[in-house]
Scaffold this motif. Structure first.
Motif, PDB file in Angstrom:
ATOM      1  N   LYS A 209       0.859  -1.185   0.000  1.00 52.23           N
ATOM      2  CA  LYS A 209       0.000   0.000   0.000  1.00 52.23           C
ATOM      3  C   LYS A 209       0.892   1.229   0.000  1.00 52.23           C
ATOM      4  O   LYS A 209       1.732   1.400   0.872  1.00 52.23           O
ATOM      5  CB  LYS A 209      -0.911   0.024   1.228  1.00 52.23           C
ATOM      6  N   GLU A 210       0.689   2.078  -0.995  1.00 47.42           N
ATOM      7  CA  GLU A 210       1.497   3.299  -1.108  1.00 47.42           C
ATOM      8  C   GLU A 210       0.579   4.514  -0.982  1.00 47.42           C
ATOM      9  O   GLU A 210      -0.386   4.659  -1.733  1.00 47.42           O
ATOM     10  CB  GLU A 210       2.247   3.322  -2.442  1.00 47.42           C
ATOM     11  N   ASP A 211       0.874   5.361  -0.011  1.00 47.20           N
ATOM     12  CA  ASP A 211       0.064   6.549   0.270  1.00 47.20           C
ATOM     13  C   ASP A 211       0.772   7.798  -0.246  1.00 47.20           C
ATOM     14  O   ASP A 211       1.926   8.062   0.106  1.00 47.20           O
ATOM     15  CB  ASP A 211      -0.180   6.693   1.774  1.00 47.20           C
ATOM     16  N   ASP A 215      -3.834  10.597  -2.383  1.00 50.36           N
ATOM     17  CA  ASP A 215      -4.251   9.354  -3.023  1.00 50.36           C
ATOM     18  C   ASP A 215      -3.495   8.186  -2.387  1.00 50.36           C
ATOM     19  O   ASP A 215      -2.488   8.364  -1.697  1.00 50.36           O
ATOM     20  CB  ASP A 215      -3.948   9.424  -4.522  1.00 50.36           C
ATOM     21  N   SER A 216      -3.972   6.987  -2.619  1.00 51.38           N
ATOM     22  CA  SER A 216      -3.268   5.788  -2.181  1.00 51.38           C
ATOM     23  C   SER A 216      -3.571   4.663  -3.163  1.00 51.38           C
ATOM     24  O   SER A 216      -4.628   4.632  -3.797  1.00 51.38           O
ATOM     25  CB  SER A 216      -3.679   5.373  -0.769  1.00 51.38           C
ATOM     26  N   SER A 442       6.004  10.207  -0.150  1.00 50.51           N
ATOM     27  CA  SER A 442       5.015   9.127  -0.124  1.00 50.51           C
ATOM     28  C   SER A 442       5.489   8.086   0.880  1.00 50.51           C
ATOM     29  O   SER A 442       6.683   7.943   1.139  1.00 50.51           O
ATOM     30  CB  SER A 442       4.870   8.503  -1.508  1.00 50.51           C
ATOM     31  N   TYR A 444       4.955   3.895   2.147  1.00 50.51           N
ATOM     32  CA  TYR A 444       4.400   2.630   1.691  1.00 50.51           C
ATOM     33  C   TYR A 444       4.536   1.582   2.784  1.00 50.51           C
ATOM     34  O   TYR A 444       5.451   1.621   3.601  1.00 50.51           O
ATOM     35  CB  TYR A 444       5.032   2.159   0.387  1.00 50.51           C
TER      36      TYR A 444
END
Length: 460
Positions: A209-211, A215-216, A442, A444
């Motif tokens: 999961k990358e935020d 957005d993610s 970001s 993750y």
């Protein structure tokens, strides 16, 4: 009562003695754990007995290996190798060569010296111009002055493809010529080494999961190889991940339990990435109720810690840059490879720490490692003692003068907590955009499913 030499050791000694009648240099490749130090000591005893040498000088890449040489030679020769009055010679590190005074080098002119070089692959260069500092010392100050030399290596190649000091290579192929070879297959057949069992740990559903700022995204990967190939996650990130670390240690602990049912004092080795990582591993072992020792380049009296562990009943030793080669702890039979170093040289040397056999019942060694593609390839090649693509010297131009570090060691792995290159990793990581205007940071997160799978590689 002193044990008799093994069959391969006696054979190598006879070949070396015959070889020395025509040339003073002998190169022996014997698989890690086979007993090269003992063979060298027996050869020295024979040369002394025949009146062909006066002194024995041994060189090795680390203090731990030097101590092993002093102990083994003293046992075999019945004389000290500590360089003090009354000793038959001395043992020291390659690094110390650069600090010896002229009186030391005159020993080669005043006496017939038998010079022994352990793990000679640390010393590069068959030409002084193409040598590192250690190789240069050997070529310029000892090669033509020693009565006899013995070069030893379990893994006779270098990561930089340079030639090895005192080695000979075929022309024009450039292949290493060994005067005596004793491979892993032969050592297992003779009952000298354990048969390696390598367990590659993979996961069938990795969630990433990358935020971003607004957005993610969530992606799934069916293997570690695909995750590393198609995401920003690095192999080192996985080594610090609690789930992966826990799973590997669980496998290692379970196997050690099984091994200790037959051999009660058997032990395990965890090769960690750096000092912070070693402490993370130690906490994980502590939470399992495991007994352990931690030894790093910053451990006070590290050799004493290793010696105490060697003669104790402690289950695990967690090491950073200390037990990669040459260190003799025969009760080690299980290893978890959690180092970020991915050279075949280092990987094989670590495996060698669990190959030394003690008796009839300890015929297997176990290595647990993440299924990272490079390490998988190395694992599949273990049966090949001298890989054709490694034991070849490529044609290279003259390099800049190279300072010496331990070949295969990662210098960043020796950093102190808080120093650059040694920040702790957690499950949530930050990644900066490579764009020029620096997009917002970001983060993750990696999640491992319970769908682990293991691949067992039985070499022989």
């Amino acid at each position: 009562m002193k044990a008799s030499p093994r069959k391969w050791q006696s054979q190598c000694i006879e070949i070396a003695l015959e070889h020395y009648t025509t040339t003073p240099h002998f190169f022996c490749q014997a698989t890690p754990g086979a007993g090269k130090t003992r063979m060298a000591a027996e050869l020295a005893r024979r040369l002394l007995g025949q009146g062909k040498i006066d002194l024995v000088l041994c060189f090795a890449p680390s203090c731990q290996v030097v101590d092993g040489f002093r102990s083994t030679f003293a046992t075999v020769l019945g004389r000290r190798l500590d360089g003090l009055i009354g000793a038959v010679g001395a043992a020291s590190t390659y690094q110390s060569m650069e600090h010896q005074d002229e009186a030391f080098w005159r020993l080669f002119d005043d006496y017939r010296v038998f010079a022994v070089f352990d793990e000679i692959h640390h010393c590069s260069g068959y030409d002084p111009v193409l040598s590192n500092a250690w190789g240069q010392q050997i070529l310029l100050k000892m090669q033509d002055r020693a009565a006899f030399t013995l070069a030893l290596s379990g893994t006779p190649w270098r990561s930089d493809d340079r030639g090895i000091a005192l080695a000979r290579y075929s022309n024009p192929e450039g292949r290493l010529i060994c005067d005596y070879r004793y491979g892993l297959k032969e050592a297992i057949f003779d009952g000298v080494c354990r048969s390696p069992r390598i367990v590659l740990l993979d996961n069938q559903m990795l969630r990433l999961k990358e935020d971003f700022a607004n957005d993610s995204t969530v992606k799934f990967f069916p293997s570690i190889a695909k995750l590393l190939r198609e995401s920003p996650v690095s192999y080192e990130d996985l080594l610090f991940h609690e789930d992966a670390l826990s799973q590997l240690l669980d496998l290692g602990s379970k196997k050690l339990d099984e091994v200790r049912m037959l051999k009660p004092n058997a032990a395990g080795l965890v090769v960690a990435t750096n000092i912070d990582h070693a402490h993370q591993v130690a906490l994980a072992l502590k939470s399992r109720g495991e007994s352990f020792q931690v030894v790093t380049t910053r451990t006070p009296d590290a050799q004493q810690v290793i010696n105490r562990f060697k003669n104790s009943d402690c289950r695990w030793i967690v090491a950073v840059g200390m037990i990669s080669e040459g260190t003799d702890i025969p009760r080690l039979q299980v290893c978890c490879y959690l180092s970020r170093i991915r050279t075949e040289l280092h990987y094989r040397q670590v495996l060698g720490r669990v190959l030394r056999r003690m008796g009839d019942i300890d015929d297997q060694a176990w290595l647990f490692v993440l299924a990272e593609p490079t390490l998988r390839r190395f694992s599949q090649r273990i049966a090949d003692d001298l890989p054709d693509d490694l034991a070849v010297v490529c044609t290279v131009s003259a390099p800049k003068f190279e300072p010496c570090s331990i070949e295969g060691e990662d210098l960043f792995a020796q950093a102190l907590p808080g120093e650059p290159g040694n920040s702790p990793h957690v499950t949530t990581m930050q990644k900066f955009s490579s764009q020029v205007d620096l997009d917002p940071v970001s983060t993750y997160q990696i999640s491992f499913s319970k769908n682990y799978r293991q691949q067992l590689l039985a070499v022989f």
